[in-house]
Design an enzyme around this catalytic site. Structure first.
Site, PDB file in Angstrom:
ATOM      1  N   LEU A 124     -15.788   8.528  56.906  1.00 31.34           N
ATOM      2  CA  LEU A 124     -14.884   7.559  57.523  1.00 31.34           C
ATOM      3  C   LEU A 124     -14.903   7.688  59.050  1.00 31.34           C
ATOM      4  O   LEU A 124     -15.022   6.696  59.772  1.00 31.34           O
ATOM      5  CB  LEU A 124     -13.459   7.801  56.973  1.00 31.34           C
ATOM      6  CG  LEU A 124     -12.313   6.985  57.552  1.00 31.34           C
ATOM      7  CD1 LEU A 124     -12.478   5.498  57.223  1.00 31.34           C
ATOM      8  CD2 LEU A 124     -10.959   7.463  57.009  1.00 31.34           C
ATOM      9  N   ALA A 129     -13.151   6.675  66.343  1.00 32.30           N
ATOM     10  CA  ALA A 129     -12.192   6.382  65.263  1.00 32.30           C
ATOM     11  C   ALA A 129     -11.952   7.653  64.458  1.00 32.30           C
ATOM     12  O   ALA A 129     -12.601   7.885  63.446  1.00 32.30           O
ATOM     13  CB  ALA A 129     -12.720   5.256  64.369  1.00 32.30           C
ATOM     14  N   SER A 159     -18.364  16.225  56.702  1.00 32.23           N
ATOM     15  CA  SER A 159     -18.587  17.475  55.960  1.00 32.23           C
ATOM     16  C   SER A 159     -19.656  17.256  54.899  1.00 32.23           C
ATOM     17  O   SER A 159     -19.564  16.317  54.103  1.00 32.23           O
ATOM     18  CB  SER A 159     -17.298  17.927  55.275  1.00 32.23           C
ATOM     19  OG  SER A 159     -16.302  18.132  56.234  1.00 32.23           O
ATOM     20  N   ARG A 269      -3.565  52.461  55.984  1.00 33.35           N
ATOM     21  CA  ARG A 269      -3.549  52.817  57.407  1.00 33.35           C
ATOM     22  C   ARG A 269      -2.379  53.750  57.734  1.00 33.35           C
ATOM     23  O   ARG A 269      -1.212  53.408  57.509  1.00 33.35           O
ATOM     24  CB  ARG A 269      -3.427  51.518  58.227  1.00 33.35           C
ATOM     25  CG  ARG A 269      -3.324  51.702  59.711  1.00 33.35           C
ATOM     26  CD  ARG A 269      -4.664  52.085  60.300  1.00 33.35           C
ATOM     27  NE  ARG A 269      -4.615  52.071  61.754  1.00 33.35           N
ATOM     28  CZ  ARG A 269      -5.494  52.739  62.510  1.00 33.35           C
ATOM     29  NH1 ARG A 269      -6.460  53.451  61.939  1.00 33.35           N
ATOM     30  NH2 ARG A 269      -5.414  52.678  63.822  1.00 33.35           N
ATOM     31  N   HIS A 339      -3.756  44.271  61.425  1.00 33.23           N
ATOM     32  CA  HIS A 339      -5.001  45.047  61.358  1.00 33.23           C
ATOM     33  C   HIS A 339      -5.403  45.583  62.742  1.00 33.23           C
ATOM     34  O   HIS A 339      -6.354  46.373  62.840  1.00 33.23           O
ATOM     35  CB  HIS A 339      -6.153  44.197  60.814  1.00 33.23           C
ATOM     36  CG  HIS A 339      -6.174  44.067  59.323  1.00 33.23           C
ATOM     37  ND1 HIS A 339      -5.281  43.297  58.624  1.00 33.23           N
ATOM     38  CD2 HIS A 339      -6.999  44.614  58.386  1.00 33.23           C
ATOM     39  CE1 HIS A 339      -5.548  43.355  57.328  1.00 33.23           C
ATOM     40  NE2 HIS A 339      -6.580  44.160  57.149  1.00 33.23           N
ATOM     41  N   GLY A 340      -4.749  45.096  63.795  1.00 29.46           N
ATOM     42  CA  GLY A 340      -5.027  45.581  65.149  1.00 29.46           C
ATOM     43  C   GLY A 340      -6.485  45.376  65.532  1.00 29.46           C
ATOM     44  O   GLY A 340      -7.084  44.354  65.189  1.00 29.46           O
ATOM     45  N   GLU A 364      -9.231  16.046  57.550  1.00 35.02           N
ATOM     46  CA  GLU A 364      -8.536  15.167  56.567  1.00 35.02           C
ATOM     47  C   GLU A 364      -7.180  14.720  57.128  1.00 35.02           C
ATOM     48  O   GLU A 364      -6.233  14.485  56.382  1.00 35.02           O
ATOM     49  CB  GLU A 364      -8.341  15.851  55.206  1.00 35.02           C
ATOM     50  CG  GLU A 364      -9.522  16.591  54.646  1.00 35.02           C
ATOM     51  CD  GLU A 364     -10.728  15.734  54.348  1.00 35.02           C
ATOM     52  OE1 GLU A 364     -10.765  14.572  54.783  1.00 35.02           O
ATOM     53  OE2 GLU A 364     -11.654  16.237  53.697  1.00 35.02           O
ATOM     54  N   THR A 366      -5.003  15.165  61.146  1.00 32.36           N
ATOM     55  CA  THR A 366      -4.382  16.247  61.930  1.00 32.36           C
ATOM     56  C   THR A 366      -2.917  16.412  61.522  1.00 32.36           C
ATOM     57  O   THR A 366      -2.317  15.524  60.899  1.00 32.36           O
ATOM     58  CB  THR A 366      -4.414  15.900  63.432  1.00 32.36           C
ATOM     59  OG1 THR A 366      -3.670  14.682  63.609  1.00 32.36           O
ATOM     60  CG2 THR A 366      -5.823  15.698  63.956  1.00 32.36           C
ATOM     61  N   GLU A 368      -0.478  16.095  63.411  1.00 23.16           N
ATOM     62  CA  GLU A 368       0.291  15.030  64.064  1.00 23.16           C
ATOM     63  C   GLU A 368       0.242  13.745  63.222  1.00 23.16           C
ATOM     64  O   GLU A 368       1.245  13.044  63.089  1.00 23.16           O
ATOM     65  CB  GLU A 368      -0.266  14.776  65.476  1.00 23.16           C
ATOM     66  CG  GLU A 368      -0.049  15.929  66.450  1.00 23.16           C
ATOM     67  CD  GLU A 368      -0.902  17.170  66.174  1.00 23.16           C
ATOM     68  OE1 GLU A 368      -1.947  17.069  65.495  1.00 23.16           O
ATOM     69  OE2 GLU A 368      -0.509  18.260  66.625  1.00 23.16           O
TER      70      GLU A 368
HETATM   71  N1  COS Z   1      -2.868   4.743  50.049  1.00 21.98           N
HETATM   72  C1  COS Z   1      -3.279   3.485  49.891  1.00 21.98           C
HETATM   73  N2  COS Z   1      -3.196   2.538  50.873  1.00 21.98           N
HETATM   74  C2  COS Z   1      -2.657   2.936  52.046  1.00 21.98           C
HETATM   75  C3  COS Z   1      -2.207   4.255  52.279  1.00 21.98           C
HETATM   76  C4  COS Z   1      -2.319   5.172  51.209  1.00 21.98           C
HETATM   77  N3  COS Z   1      -1.920   6.438  51.356  1.00 21.98           N
HETATM   78  N4  COS Z   1      -1.747   4.336  53.541  1.00 21.98           N
HETATM   79  C5  COS Z   1      -1.888   3.130  54.091  1.00 21.98           C
HETATM   80  N5  COS Z   1      -2.443   2.275  53.189  1.00 21.98           N
HETATM   81  C6  COS Z   1      -2.732   0.858  53.364  1.00 21.98           C
HETATM   82  C7  COS Z   1      -1.457   0.136  53.745  1.00 21.98           C
HETATM   83  O1  COS Z   1      -0.719  -0.265  52.595  1.00 21.98           O
HETATM   84  C8  COS Z   1      -1.993  -1.042  54.515  1.00 21.98           C
HETATM   85  O2  COS Z   1      -2.472  -2.016  53.634  1.00 21.98           O
HETATM   86  P1  COS Z   1      -1.827  -3.518  53.602  1.00 21.98           P
HETATM   87  O3  COS Z   1      -1.960  -4.019  55.003  1.00 21.98           O
HETATM   88  O4  COS Z   1      -2.674  -4.219  52.598  1.00 21.98           O
HETATM   89  O5  COS Z   1      -0.407  -3.315  53.196  1.00 21.98           O
HETATM   90  C9  COS Z   1      -3.210  -0.466  55.224  1.00 21.98           C
HETATM   91  O6  COS Z   1      -3.590   0.684  54.490  1.00 21.98           O
HETATM   92  C10 COS Z   1      -2.933  -0.094  56.664  1.00 21.98           C
HETATM   93  O7  COS Z   1      -1.900   0.864  56.699  1.00 21.98           O
HETATM   94  P2  COS Z   1      -1.201   1.297  58.053  1.00 21.98           P
HETATM   95  O8  COS Z   1      -0.652   0.082  58.721  1.00 21.98           O
HETATM   96  O9  COS Z   1      -0.262   2.413  57.737  1.00 21.98           O
HETATM   97  O10 COS Z   1      -2.456   1.805  58.916  1.00 21.98           O
HETATM   98  P3  COS Z   1      -2.528   2.495  60.335  1.00 21.98           P
HETATM   99  O11 COS Z   1      -3.660   1.945  61.082  1.00 21.98           O
HETATM  100  O12 COS Z   1      -1.176   2.526  60.973  1.00 21.98           O
HETATM  101  O13 COS Z   1      -3.011   3.998  59.977  1.00 21.98           O
HETATM  102  C11 COS Z   1      -2.781   6.298  59.496  1.00 21.98           C
HETATM  103  C12 COS Z   1      -2.340   4.857  59.212  1.00 21.98           C
HETATM  104  C13 COS Z   1      -2.573   6.726  60.930  1.00 21.98           C
HETATM  105  C14 COS Z   1      -1.899   7.140  58.608  1.00 21.98           C
HETATM  106  C15 COS Z   1      -4.274   6.442  59.084  1.00 21.98           C
HETATM  107  O14 COS Z   1      -5.102   5.791  60.006  1.00 21.98           O
HETATM  108  C16 COS Z   1      -4.725   7.860  58.934  1.00 21.98           C
HETATM  109  O15 COS Z   1      -4.447   8.513  57.921  1.00 21.98           O
HETATM  110  N6  COS Z   1      -5.471   8.375  59.952  1.00 21.98           N
HETATM  111  C17 COS Z   1      -6.089   9.666  59.846  1.00 21.98           C
HETATM  112  C18 COS Z   1      -7.466   9.528  59.321  1.00 21.98           C
HETATM  113  C19 COS Z   1      -7.963  10.819  58.756  1.00 21.98           C
HETATM  114  O16 COS Z   1      -7.249  11.534  58.046  1.00 21.98           O
HETATM  115  N7  COS Z   1      -9.206  11.156  59.018  1.00 21.98           N
HETATM  116  C20 COS Z   1      -9.739  12.368  58.481  1.00 21.98           C
HETATM  117  C21 COS Z   1     -11.159  12.367  58.303  1.00 21.98           C
HETATM  118  S1  COS Z   1     -11.754  11.416  57.014  1.00 21.98           S
HETATM  119  S2  COS Z   1     -13.748  11.592  57.167  1.00 21.98           S
END
Ligand code: COS
Length: 380
Positions: A124, A129, A159, A269, A339-340, A364, A366, A368
């Site tokens: 992803l 992004a 990964s 120890r 463990h120092g 997966e 952060t 935050e």
């Molecule tokens: N399961 C299923 N669908 C989900 C979902 C979940 N847990 N969370 C959000 N969605 C859907 C929402 O319902 C929405 O769909 P609809 O518009 O059809 O209702 C869509 O996804 C967008 O959701 P949202 O508006 O919450 O998206 P944002 O852009 O605000 O992003 C975060 C949400 C920040 C939580 C998301 O981008 C995220 O998890 N980012 C981190 C990415 C990550 O973990 N990367 C790790 C590496 S993966 S290689």
């Protein structure tokens, strides 16, 4: 309310623990030192059925639930976080195909990754992004004439990306629609136009390879679309909910492993004429480490339970991962401190555990991002 493992889960934990001790622990330091992807360990995990855990038997898997998967990942992470990460991330690919793939895709791909020894990956993230996954720019445009998707773009920090035979790639099939134009496309290793770029050098989990993936007019048949066009972001988020429980299990295993090492050490120890287990400062450290780890364990298993039952678990998975990963850092830090000087040296596994723990707060999603997910669910 039932906080017990079933008899089958107790048995699985015993098998996983023995496997981790006999097959994984002896090479963990070497895997870390050389930054070596442990292919033999992956083969052994395939043979024993761990790579198919969570995938139904009728689709070629070993069966079992999210709880079973968490049990195995935790036991392996106690001895080698990199190997646990490889297994945990590998199972995401199967989970995506199992949940969103069609009959043909399940029949074709699931046996290959569950019992055939092939690694799966999930891609992803892109250079621009990461947390903002919805801004991914890789495209997969359908060429109507040939019936193929043409992929262009770059994924990073993937990964197992360079080792995987099968990859779930998230790309825009309609670049005008943003996240609603994102789809999930299955790409096989060796497809022309798909190449592996930079292999990252990292702080920890050295055995788990992290790769850049480059798509340059890479053509895949349109049959490789997983789920419907435009549903890719939803698929990715749903898969990440499960993956985050996997990271919580990794973090739990790291913490439990560090705690076990520390308990052994404090009994051996001797300083100031007594074992350091008799010093109140050490006892209080260990009480904190054990209490927080217990908390991480039950939050993780509760999230796994909700997922297994098909109940909403997005918030709980985020909480479990946030808590378990912060705990892994806390525990490995104190374990190393206790463990120092020895803890800082490579003769002991503490410095590796300390480095390995950090990634659980980052990948997966952060910490935050998890606070965003949790606060949205709590505040509304
Ligand atoms: N399961 C299923 N669908 C989900 C979902 C979940 N847990 N969370 C959000 N969605 C859907 C929402 O319902 C929405 O769909 P609809 O518009 O059809 O209702 C869509 O996804 C967008 O959701 P949202 O508006 O919450 O998206 P944002 O852009 O605000 O992003 C975060 C949400 C920040 C939580 C998301 O981008 C995220 O998890 N980012 C981190 C990415 C990550 O973990 N990367 C790790 C590496 S993966 S290689």
């Amino acid at each position: 309310m039932d906080f017990k493992f079933t008899d089958a889960q107790i048995m699985l934990q015993k098998v996983a623990k023995e496997f981790a001790e006999t097959e994984i622990a002896p090479i963990a330091a070497e895997v870390d030192k050389l930054g070596y992807f442990p292919k033999e360990s992956f083969e052994k995990m395939t043979k024993i059925g761990f790579t198919g855990i969570g995938t139904p038997v009728e689709h070629g898997g070993s069966g079992g639930s999210d709880i079973d998967k968490a049990i195995v990942v935790t036991e392996i992470a106690k001895k080698c976080a990199a190997t646990a990460a490889i297994l945990s991330i590998h199972t995401i690919f199967a989970a995506v195909v199992e949940k969103f793939g069609n009959k043909e895709q399940k029949e074709k791909y699931l046996p290959r990754v569950t019992q055939g020894g092939s690694l799966g990956a999930f891609a992803l993230t892109e250079p621009n992004a990461g947390s903002d996954a919805a801004s991914a720019k890789t495209t997969a445009i359908l060429d109507e004439e040939s019936g193929e998707y043409v992929l262009n773009g770059t994924k990073c920090f993937i990964s197992g990306g360079g080792q995987a035979e099968y990859l779930a790639i998230f790309a825009l099939t309609d670049a005008t629609k943003g996240l609603k134009g994102m789809s999930c496309i299955l790409v096989e290793k060796g497809t022309p136009g798909f190449s592996i770029g930079k292999i990252e050098e990292k702080m920890g989990i050295h055995g788990s390879e992290t790769a850049e993936l480059i798509f340059d007019n890479c053509r895949v048949p349109k049959e490789n679309l997983i789920g419907m066009e435009g549903k890719g972001f939803h698929i990715a988020m749903s898969a990440l909910d499960g993956a985050r429980i996997g990271v919580a299990a990794q973090a739990l295993g790291i913490a439990e492993g560090a705690l076990e090492e520390t308990i052994k050490y404090v009994h051996e120890r001797v300083q100031f004429g007594k074992t350091i287990a008799q010093l109140q400062g050490i006892q209080w450290y260990i009480a904190d480490m054990a209490t927080k780890t217990e908390c991480a364990k039950w939050m993780m298993y509760r999230a796994a339970y909700l997922k297994k039952e098909g109940l909403p678990h997005t918030k709980e998975a985020a909480m479990a991962k946030l808590n378990a990963s912060e705990n892994a850092r806390f525990v490995t830090n104190l374990a190393l401190q206790i463990h120092g000087g020895y803890g800082y040296m490579r003769d002991y596994p503490l410095e590796r555990m300390y480095r390995d723990a950090k990634i659980t707060e980052i990948y997966e999603g952060t910490s935050e991002i998890h606070k965003v997910v949790i606060s949205r669910a709590v505040i509304g």
